[in-house]
Enzyme design. Structure first.
Site, PDB file in Angstrom:
ATOM      1  N   LYS A 269      -3.575   6.358  -2.595  1.00 34.62           N
ATOM      2  CA  LYS A 269      -3.241   4.966  -2.280  1.00 34.62           C
ATOM      3  C   LYS A 269      -1.822   4.811  -1.753  1.00 34.62           C
ATOM      4  O   LYS A 269      -1.537   3.901  -0.986  1.00 34.62           O
ATOM      5  CB  LYS A 269      -3.432   4.094  -3.521  1.00 34.62           C
ATOM      6  CG  LYS A 269      -4.890   3.928  -3.923  1.00 34.62           C
ATOM      7  CD  LYS A 269      -5.020   3.012  -5.134  1.00 34.62           C
ATOM      8  CE  LYS A 269      -6.482   2.828  -5.521  1.00 34.62           C
ATOM      9  NZ  LYS A 269      -6.638   1.959  -6.710  1.00 34.62           N
ATOM     10  N   ARG A 270      -0.934   5.682  -2.153  1.00 33.44           N
ATOM     11  CA  ARG A 270       0.455   5.543  -1.697  1.00 33.44           C
ATOM     12  C   ARG A 270       0.589   5.797  -0.194  1.00 33.44           C
ATOM     13  O   ARG A 270       1.598   5.445   0.421  1.00 33.44           O
ATOM     14  CB  ARG A 270       1.376   6.502  -2.463  1.00 33.44           C
ATOM     15  CG  ARG A 270       1.192   7.973  -2.114  1.00 33.44           C
ATOM     16  CD  ARG A 270       2.205   8.845  -2.847  1.00 33.44           C
ATOM     17  NE  ARG A 270       2.053  10.253  -2.510  1.00 33.44           N
ATOM     18  CZ  ARG A 270       1.205  11.071  -3.088  1.00 33.44           C
ATOM     19  NH1 ARG A 270       0.420  10.620  -4.070  1.00 33.44           N
ATOM     20  NH2 ARG A 270       1.119  12.340  -2.730  1.00 33.44           N
TER      21      ARG A 270
END
Length: 330
Positions: A102-103
């Site tokens: 997700k980062r």
């Protein structure tokens, strides 16, 4: 709690369809728990039973599951079941070389849909991460992939996520759509009150410039509202001033007023001739008019934008731009 008894010696191996032969010494494997004290099976028992009961012909998982393979082989063997061919695919990596997460940005399929990516483009792009057809071809439909994809061409090294490349594929697939189909797919991305006939007329002129479906709204908003606020200084080309620009816009209004029919081709010829008379570059004149009618520096082709906006609205907006220039500071 029930554990599986692991042999004291021996070797377990698979011929992985991506990585080739992989071996494990059984004395490195613990006596794994199969049923927990509450009677529920562990993942390793459940997944093997599930694969067998569903008749899975090929087991394909991410490479992070390679470490679990020897546990699964022992369970298959304990039941006396045939072991399906296995393939462990490399992870998709972020720009930093670490596993995509997700980062690194959007990871949920629903988010890509909301961001205006086409399913065809996302599938096409994902297929080429870690796989190569062995040719220069890049654009593949699902039917194409079914026909040409071969597991032998999957690379064992992880491919990197590249948003710019995804945008490229999305643009290609947007341009493949018919006008009617593109209008249909734009439905979730434009206000319901926007005139669909106007939308249909402008879509062919933005289709070549779109990277995502989400791009459309900002590009064509000027057609559906008179609220296109901009700073008057944005009307003025670098080598001009307020009065000279206001005069150029006034001349543009005169020329555009006389045009019949009010079509892109006729508008282009008239404005190109005017730019020459004024001693302006086409880019400078077009830029001033574009800002006057759209409130943006970039957007659909100018001549077609004027045509779709229509003569009356175009003239009113150019007149308003003149007034901003004349009434503004020196």
């Amino acid at each position: 709690m029930i554990r599986q008894k692991v042999p004291d010696e021996g070797t377990l191996a698979i011929d992985d369809l991506v990585h080739g032969k992989i071996e494990w010494q059984v004395n490195t494997i613990e006596d794994q728990v199969l049923l927990k004290s509450d009677g529920f099976p562990t993942y390793h028992l459940a997944v093997v039973v599930d694969d067998h009961v569903m008749g899975i012909t090929h087991i394909m998982r991410g490479e992070e599951w390679i470490a679990s393979v020897p546990k699964h082989l022992l369970i298959f063997g304990a039941f006396g079941w045939d072991i399906p061919p296995m393939a462990h695919f490399p992870s998709v990596l972020g720009p930093d070389g670490k596993k995509l997460s997700k980062r690194h940005g959007s990871t949920a399929v629903s988010q890509f849909r909301e961001d205006g990516y086409l399913p065809e483009a996302l599938i096409n792009y994902l297929a080429l991460i870690g796989w190569s057809p062995g040719t220069e071809d890049e654009i593949f439909s699902m039917d194409d992939l079914i026909r040409v994809w071969k597991i032998e061409q999957v690379q064992s090294a992880g491919g990197k996520w590249d948003k710019e490349r995804l945008d490229f594929f999305n643009g290609v697939w947007i341009r493949k759509l018919s006008v009617d189909e593109l209008v249909r797919r734009l439905e979730p991305f434009v206000p319901a009150e926007w005139d669909r006939e106007v939308l249909k007329r402008i879509v062919p002129h933005i289709q070549e410039r779109m990277k995502t479906l989400k791009d459309a709204q900002d590009q064509i908003r000027f057609l559906f509202t008179d609220d296109i606020g901009y700073e008057s200084k944005l009307l003025i080309p670098k080598k001009s001033d307020r009065i000279t620009t206001a005069e150029a816009l006034a001349r543009s209004r005169v020329v555009l007023t006389a045009i019949e029919p009010f079509t892109g081709a006729v508008i282009q010829s008239a404005l190109e001739s005017l730019a020459e008379q004024l001693g302006w570059s086409r880019g400078d004149l077009n830029g001033a008019i574009r800002m006057a009618i759209t409130g943006r520096k970039v957007g659909p082709p100018l001549y077609e934008s004027l045509e779709v906006l229509d003569k009356e609205k175009s003239l009113k907006r150019i007149e308003k731009a003149q007034e901003l220039l004349v009434g503004g500071p020196d």
